[in-house]
Scaffold this motif. Sequence first.
Motif, PDB file in Angstrom:
ATOM      1  N   ASP A  69     -18.323 -30.663 -20.188  1.00  0.00           N
ATOM      2  CA  ASP A  69     -18.594 -31.474 -19.003  1.00  0.00           C
ATOM      3  C   ASP A  69     -17.824 -32.794 -19.019  1.00  0.00           C
ATOM      4  O   ASP A  69     -17.401 -33.291 -17.981  1.00  0.00           O
ATOM      5  CB  ASP A  69     -20.089 -31.694 -18.789  1.00  0.00           C
ATOM      6  N   LEU A  70     -17.586 -33.363 -20.205  1.00  0.00           N
ATOM      7  CA  LEU A  70     -16.790 -34.581 -20.290  1.00  0.00           C
ATOM      8  C   LEU A  70     -15.326 -34.294 -19.961  1.00  0.00           C
ATOM      9  O   LEU A  70     -14.665 -35.082 -19.285  1.00  0.00           O
ATOM     10  CB  LEU A  70     -16.899 -35.213 -21.687  1.00  0.00           C
ATOM     11  N   ARG A  71     -14.830 -33.151 -20.425  1.00  0.00           N
ATOM     12  CA  ARG A  71     -13.448 -32.765 -20.096  1.00  0.00           C
ATOM     13  C   ARG A  71     -13.303 -32.549 -18.591  1.00  0.00           C
ATOM     14  O   ARG A  71     -12.289 -32.928 -18.000  1.00  0.00           O
ATOM     15  CB  ARG A  71     -13.029 -31.516 -20.870  1.00  0.00           C
ATOM     16  N   GLU A  72     -14.307 -31.959 -17.961  1.00  0.00           N
ATOM     17  CA  GLU A  72     -14.248 -31.721 -16.517  1.00  0.00           C
ATOM     18  C   GLU A  72     -14.215 -33.031 -15.732  1.00  0.00           C
ATOM     19  O   GLU A  72     -13.424 -33.180 -14.801  1.00  0.00           O
ATOM     20  CB  GLU A  72     -15.428 -30.860 -16.071  1.00  0.00           C
ATOM     21  N   ILE A  73     -15.076 -33.972 -16.103  1.00  0.00           N
ATOM     22  CA  ILE A  73     -15.073 -35.280 -15.439  1.00  0.00           C
ATOM     23  C   ILE A  73     -13.722 -35.959 -15.645  1.00  0.00           C
ATOM     24  O   ILE A  73     -13.162 -36.556 -14.730  1.00  0.00           O
ATOM     25  CB  ILE A  73     -16.215 -36.185 -15.967  1.00  0.00           C
ATOM     26  N   THR A  74     -13.191 -35.837 -16.854  1.00  0.00           N
ATOM     27  CA  THR A  74     -11.902 -36.439 -17.172  1.00  0.00           C
ATOM     28  C   THR A  74     -10.792 -35.863 -16.293  1.00  0.00           C
ATOM     29  O   THR A  74      -9.945 -36.599 -15.784  1.00  0.00           O
ATOM     30  CB  THR A  74     -11.568 -36.237 -18.664  1.00  0.00           C
ATOM     31  N   CYS A  75     -10.795 -34.565 -16.096  1.00  0.00           N
ATOM     32  CA  CYS A  75      -9.797 -33.938 -15.223  1.00  0.00           C
ATOM     33  C   CYS A  75      -9.922 -34.456 -13.795  1.00  0.00           C
ATOM     34  O   CYS A  75      -8.914 -34.721 -13.135  1.00  0.00           O
ATOM     35  CB  CYS A  75      -9.939 -32.419 -15.247  1.00  0.00           C
ATOM     36  N   GLU A  76     -11.136 -34.634 -13.340  1.00  0.00           N
ATOM     37  CA  GLU A  76     -11.355 -35.162 -11.991  1.00  0.00           C
ATOM     38  C   GLU A  76     -10.836 -36.598 -11.885  1.00  0.00           C
ATOM     39  O   GLU A  76     -10.250 -36.987 -10.867  1.00  0.00           O
ATOM     40  CB  GLU A  76     -12.835 -35.096 -11.630  1.00  0.00           C
ATOM     41  N   ILE A  77     -11.028 -37.375 -12.938  1.00  0.00           N
ATOM     42  CA  ILE A  77     -10.532 -38.754 -12.957  1.00  0.00           C
ATOM     43  C   ILE A  77      -9.008 -38.770 -12.916  1.00  0.00           C
ATOM     44  O   ILE A  77      -8.401 -39.553 -12.185  1.00  0.00           O
ATOM     45  CB  ILE A  77     -11.063 -39.508 -14.201  1.00  0.00           C
ATOM     46  N   LEU A  78      -8.391 -37.899 -13.691  1.00  0.00           N
ATOM     47  CA  LEU A  78      -6.914 -37.849 -13.692  1.00  0.00           C
ATOM     48  C   LEU A  78      -6.366 -37.547 -12.307  1.00  0.00           C
ATOM     49  O   LEU A  78      -5.313 -38.049 -11.924  1.00  0.00           O
ATOM     50  CB  LEU A  78      -6.415 -36.805 -14.693  1.00  0.00           C
ATOM     51  N   CYS A  79      -7.082 -36.738 -11.550  1.00  0.00           N
ATOM     52  CA  CYS A  79      -6.626 -36.409 -10.193  1.00  0.00           C
ATOM     53  C   CYS A  79      -6.813 -37.575  -9.219  1.00  0.00           C
ATOM     54  O   CYS A  79      -6.227 -37.572  -8.145  1.00  0.00           O
ATOM     55  CB  CYS A  79      -7.347 -35.178  -9.678  1.00  0.00           C
ATOM     56  N   LEU A  80      -7.612 -38.558  -9.582  1.00  0.00           N
ATOM     57  CA  LEU A  80      -7.854 -39.695  -8.702  1.00  0.00           C
ATOM     58  C   LEU A  80      -6.860 -40.833  -8.889  1.00  0.00           C
ATOM     59  O   LEU A  80      -6.775 -41.720  -8.037  1.00  0.00           O
ATOM     60  CB  LEU A  80      -9.281 -40.225  -8.903  1.00  0.00           C
ATOM     61  N   ILE A  81      -6.143 -40.838 -10.009  1.00  0.00           N
ATOM     62  CA  ILE A  81      -5.182 -41.922 -10.188  1.00  0.00           C
ATOM     63  C   ILE A  81      -3.859 -41.533  -9.543  1.00  0.00           C
ATOM     64  O   ILE A  81      -3.444 -40.380  -9.616  1.00  0.00           O
ATOM     65  CB  ILE A  81      -5.000 -42.330 -11.672  1.00  0.00           C
ATOM     66  N   PRO A  82      -3.236 -42.491  -8.874  1.00  0.00           N
ATOM     67  CA  PRO A  82      -1.981 -42.170  -8.181  1.00  0.00           C
ATOM     68  C   PRO A  82      -0.852 -41.949  -9.177  1.00  0.00           C
ATOM     69  O   PRO A  82      -0.915 -42.425 -10.307  1.00  0.00           O
ATOM     70  CB  PRO A  82      -1.729 -43.420  -7.334  1.00  0.00           C
ATOM     71  N   PRO A  83       0.180 -41.245  -8.752  1.00  0.00           N
ATOM     72  CA  PRO A  83       1.344 -41.085  -9.618  1.00  0.00           C
ATOM     73  C   PRO A  83       1.949 -42.454  -9.910  1.00  0.00           C
ATOM     74  O   PRO A  83       1.862 -43.363  -9.097  1.00  0.00           O
ATOM     75  CB  PRO A  83       2.319 -40.238  -8.800  1.00  0.00           C
ATOM     76  N   MET A  84       2.532 -42.582 -11.071  1.00  0.00           N
ATOM     77  CA  MET A  84       3.176 -43.839 -11.433  1.00  0.00           C
ATOM     78  C   MET A  84       4.409 -44.024 -10.553  1.00  0.00           C
ATOM     79  O   MET A  84       5.346 -43.239 -10.624  1.00  0.00           O
ATOM     80  CB  MET A  84       3.607 -43.828 -12.895  1.00  0.00           C
ATOM     81  N   ILE A  85       4.390 -45.028  -9.733  1.00  0.00           N
ATOM     82  CA  ILE A  85       5.504 -45.280  -8.821  1.00  0.00           C
ATOM     83  C   ILE A  85       6.756 -45.548  -9.637  1.00  0.00           C
ATOM     84  O   ILE A  85       6.753 -46.341 -10.567  1.00  0.00           O
ATOM     85  CB  ILE A  85       5.176 -46.469  -7.898  1.00  0.00           C
ATOM     86  N   GLY A  86       7.820 -44.852  -9.287  1.00  0.00           N
ATOM     87  CA  GLY A  86       9.066 -45.012 -10.015  1.00  0.00           C
ATOM     88  C   GLY A  86       9.198 -44.069 -11.194  1.00  0.00           C
ATOM     89  O   GLY A  86      10.265 -43.930 -11.755  1.00  0.00           O
ATOM     90  N   HIS A  87       8.108 -43.431 -11.588  1.00  0.00           N
ATOM     91  CA  HIS A  87       8.146 -42.499 -12.713  1.00  0.00           C
ATOM     92  C   HIS A  87       8.106 -41.064 -12.229  1.00  0.00           C
ATOM     93  O   HIS A  87       8.823 -40.225 -12.710  1.00  0.00           O
ATOM     94  CB  HIS A  87       6.956 -42.738 -13.653  1.00  0.00           C
ATOM     95  N   TRP A  88       7.207 -40.778 -11.312  1.00  0.00           N
ATOM     96  CA  TRP A  88       7.019 -39.413 -10.843  1.00  0.00           C
ATOM     97  C   TRP A  88       7.370 -39.369  -9.364  1.00  0.00           C
ATOM     98  O   TRP A  88       6.560 -39.718  -8.522  1.00  0.00           O
ATOM     99  CB  TRP A  88       5.585 -38.962 -11.045  1.00  0.00           C
ATOM    100  N   ILE A  89       8.550 -38.908  -9.053  1.00  0.00           N
ATOM    101  CA  ILE A  89       9.005 -38.930  -7.668  1.00  0.00           C
ATOM    102  C   ILE A  89       8.598 -37.663  -6.926  1.00  0.00           C
ATOM    103  O   ILE A  89       8.137 -37.696  -5.812  1.00  0.00           O
ATOM    104  CB  ILE A  89      10.545 -39.103  -7.597  1.00  0.00           C
ATOM    105  N   THR A  90       8.760 -36.514  -7.548  1.00  0.00           N
ATOM    106  CA  THR A  90       8.438 -35.254  -6.892  1.00  0.00           C
ATOM    107  C   THR A  90       7.431 -34.486  -7.743  1.00  0.00           C
ATOM    108  O   THR A  90       7.224 -34.813  -8.904  1.00  0.00           O
ATOM    109  CB  THR A  90       9.698 -34.376  -6.752  1.00  0.00           C
ATOM    110  N   ASN A  91       6.836 -33.464  -7.169  1.00  0.00           N
ATOM    111  CA  ASN A  91       5.893 -32.650  -7.939  1.00  0.00           C
ATOM    112  C   ASN A  91       6.569 -31.995  -9.134  1.00  0.00           C
ATOM    113  O   ASN A  91       5.976 -31.858 -10.190  1.00  0.00           O
ATOM    114  CB  ASN A  91       5.267 -31.573  -7.048  1.00  0.00           C
TER     115      ASN A  91
END
Length: 115
Positions: A69-91
């Motif tokens: 359950d902690l790993r699941e919450i963590t995955c959800e949190i990772l999806c909420l942070i925006p991509p690092m501008i200038g680092h990740w341009i495309t999928n």
Amino acid sequence: MANTQFRNLFFAVINLSCKRTTCKAIVKPCLALVKKILRDFPLMGPETRQVSEVVRDCAMLHLKSTFKDLREITCEILCLIPPMIGHWITNDNLTKRLDMKERICLLYTSPSPRD
């Protein structure tokens, strides 16, 4: 002043969860609060990158948890942070930069193209 105090509180919650990784009774409410804050107050502004990096570093630590359950919450949190501008341009570039655990989170928590 209020923004600074809020950010300090946010970082304190993250720090507490990272220092008590083996105590599920402390970590789970901390992660739930981080998730709620990120959902209710999307990251924008000059500190987005710093906050994103702190949240991501903490999340990477919790992806190693033995508690599902902690790993699941963590995955959800990772999806909420925006991509690092200038680092990740495309999928494509994003998936090249993610490690295996992050890729798995992205696969299982991203909305499907049909959604």
